[in-house]
Enzyme design. Structure first.
Site, PDB file in Angstrom:
ATOM      1  N   LYS A   1      -8.546   6.957  -9.778  1.00 59.30           N
ATOM      2  CA  LYS A   1      -9.735   6.222  -9.354  1.00 59.30           C
ATOM      3  C   LYS A   1     -11.006   6.872  -9.941  1.00 59.30           C
ATOM      4  O   LYS A   1     -10.930   7.905 -10.596  1.00 59.30           O
ATOM      5  CB  LYS A   1      -9.778   6.129  -7.822  1.00 59.30           C
ATOM      6  CG  LYS A   1      -8.579   5.336  -7.226  1.00 59.30           C
ATOM      7  CD  LYS A   1      -8.599   3.892  -7.603  1.00 59.30           C
ATOM      8  CE  LYS A   1      -7.536   2.935  -7.131  1.00 59.30           C
ATOM      9  NZ  LYS A   1      -6.462   3.204  -6.264  1.00 59.30           N
TER      10      LYS A   1
HETATM   11  C1  PLP Z   1      -5.504   2.528  -5.188  1.00 59.12           C
HETATM   12  C2  PLP Z   1      -5.636   1.331  -4.307  1.00 59.12           C
HETATM   13  C3  PLP Z   1      -5.383   1.371  -2.935  1.00 59.12           C
HETATM   14  C4  PLP Z   1      -4.745   2.545  -2.255  1.00 59.12           C
HETATM   15  O1  PLP Z   1      -5.384   3.727  -2.462  1.00 59.12           O
HETATM   16  P1  PLP Z   1      -4.655   5.093  -2.037  1.00 59.12           P
HETATM   17  O2  PLP Z   1      -5.780   6.070  -1.934  1.00 59.12           O
HETATM   18  O3  PLP Z   1      -3.686   5.421  -3.134  1.00 59.12           O
HETATM   19  O4  PLP Z   1      -3.978   4.872  -0.748  1.00 59.12           O
HETATM   20  C5  PLP Z   1      -5.648   0.257  -2.178  1.00 59.12           C
HETATM   21  N1  PLP Z   1      -6.114  -0.867  -2.735  1.00 59.12           N
HETATM   22  C6  PLP Z   1      -6.353  -0.957  -4.054  1.00 59.12           C
HETATM   23  C7  PLP Z   1      -6.894  -2.238  -4.601  1.00 59.12           C
HETATM   24  C8  PLP Z   1      -6.100   0.129  -4.884  1.00 59.12           C
HETATM   25  O5  PLP Z   1      -6.290   0.022  -6.206  1.00 59.12           O
END
Ligand code: PLP
Length: 385
Positions: A186
């Site tokens: 991210k």
């Molecule tokens: C990455 C992601 C999540 C989950 O994030 P985590 O921190 O890995 O639990 C949820 N929704 C979307 C759209 C994502 O890309």
């Protein structure tokens, strides 16, 4: 894979993060404590200070806790899009409620506002817009409809840090809850981690309790406040979703760099946009006028005039040493969602078409200009120009 392989995503972690993590380790306090508290405070300040920020071990945890605090349970319906990661929808099932999937808007690839309104029933409790790729959904339209039907709004802002909508940062809008992800790929990362933000003190209170076993005070309070250190009360069967200070140590410095990372991602997006303008590619949705995109993902679509299949395109990019990905395999195509809710591709024509023709190119702040140029020349090579 040869040694010149360019990965699809990489975090950018500097010496500040390393030193802060070492300091957490040396401090003897490795779980939720002062660094987590600092990260929460600074995150809230980043968003203008009007929201409470609660650090968690993932965004999935945040989405779960958010729905729990909004009172979602069996018999309730929660509307979201099929064009997302499964975490957005699985948390609805954790609570025994049912997701209602709607299609995305072809311009923004975010929730189709008309489809959202059409999907509302007396059982609908919450809507979860996803700011796909880091471009804000039409929150003005969505909040208006939600207000009209008295629905709660929880933003899946996993891609949207920092993103603006109507000039305001996502996380500072008038939704009930917004949840950010700090997963490894991210825009800022703590390895694993997430942040739930809310303006509502009642929601914040519930989330703080439920993130740590339903205990009424967290570990930091218990061991430093004046009340007897051994005393706590369990007020609900909570979860184990707290962020560690080791992770928060990374987050503190990633947060300070968030605008620098974003500026680099914007530069890369611009280089891609300019280089692909003449190709039969549908470029990613741009942010609304005056707004900023986080550019978590750079998603292109093969134009309808191109006979080549998406899979072949991705394969050829791999052969040239470029990692690509696909966002997303829509939920209506996954066996669990498809079979449990009787979903068919014709119900989601936009998402289905986008899925068949889309791929995501490498996009991260640690990319050098030479890396970006390599991606561009590889795309051109695959197109034969
Ligand atoms: C990455 C992601 C999540 C989950 O994030 P985590 O921190 O890995 O639990 C949820 N929704 C979307 C759209 C994502 O890309």
């Amino acid at each position: 894979m040869n040694k010149y392989f360019l990965p699809f995503a990489l975090p950018e972690i500097g010496e500040d993060e390393v030193a802060e993590v070492v300091s957490a380790l040396r401090s003897g306090w490795v779980t939720t404590g002062p660094k987590t508290r600092q990260f929460e405070n600074e995150f809230s300040e980043f968003l203008g200070g009007a929201v409470e920020a609660i650090a968690l071990n993932s965004a999935t945890a945040g989405l779960h806790l958010g729905l729990e605090a909004l009172g979602v349970g069996p018999g309730d319906e929660v509307i979201t899009t099929t064009h997302t990661f499964t975490a957005t929808a699985e948390v609805i099932r954790y609570l025994g409620a049912d997701p209602v999937f709607v299609d995305v808007d072809p311009e923004s690839l975010c929730i189709d506002i008309k489809a959202f309104e059409a999907a509302i029933t007396p059982r609908t409790k919450v809507v979860i817009p996803v700011h796909f790729a880091g471009r804000a959904a039409d929150m003005e339209g969505l909040l208006r409809i939600a207000k009209k039907y008295r629905l709660k709004v929880m933003e899946d802002a996993a891609h949207a840090f920092p993103t603006t909508c109507g000039g305001h940062l996502i996380g500072s809008l008038h939704s009930d809850v917004a949840v950010f992800s700090f997963y490894a790929n991210k825009t800022i990362t703590t390895g694993e981690g997430g942040m739930l933000v809310t303006r509502d003190p009642e929601i914040a209170k519930r989330v703080r309790v439920m993130r740590l076993h339903g205990i009424s005070r967290d570990a930091f309070d218990r061991f430093t406040a004046k009340v007897p250190s051994w005393f706590y009360e369990v007020v609900a069967p909570g979860f184990k979703y707290n962020m560690t200070d080791v992770a928060a140590a990374m987050g503190i410095h990633q947060l300070k760099k968030a605008y620098r990372f974003q500026a680099r991602r914007e530069q890369i997006a611009k280089m891609y946009d300019e280089s692909f303008a003449e190709l039969p590619i549908i470029l990613p949705p741009q942010p609304a006028a005056g707004d900023r995109h986080s550019w978590h993902l750079y998603v292109i679509r093969l134009g309808d005039s191109i006979a080549m299949e998406r899979d072949r395109f991705v394969e050829q990019m791999f052969e040239l040493g470029i990692g690509c990905s696909v966002h997303y395999i829509p939920l209506h195509l996954h066996p669990y969602w498809r079979d449990t809710y009787g979903l068919r591709p014709e119900m989601f024509p936009v998402s289905q078409h986008v899925y068949e023709r889309t791929l995501s190119l490498p996009m991260y702040s640690a990319m050098r200009d030479a890396d970006v140029e390599r991606v561009i020349s590889s795309v051109k090579q695959v197109f034969g120009v």
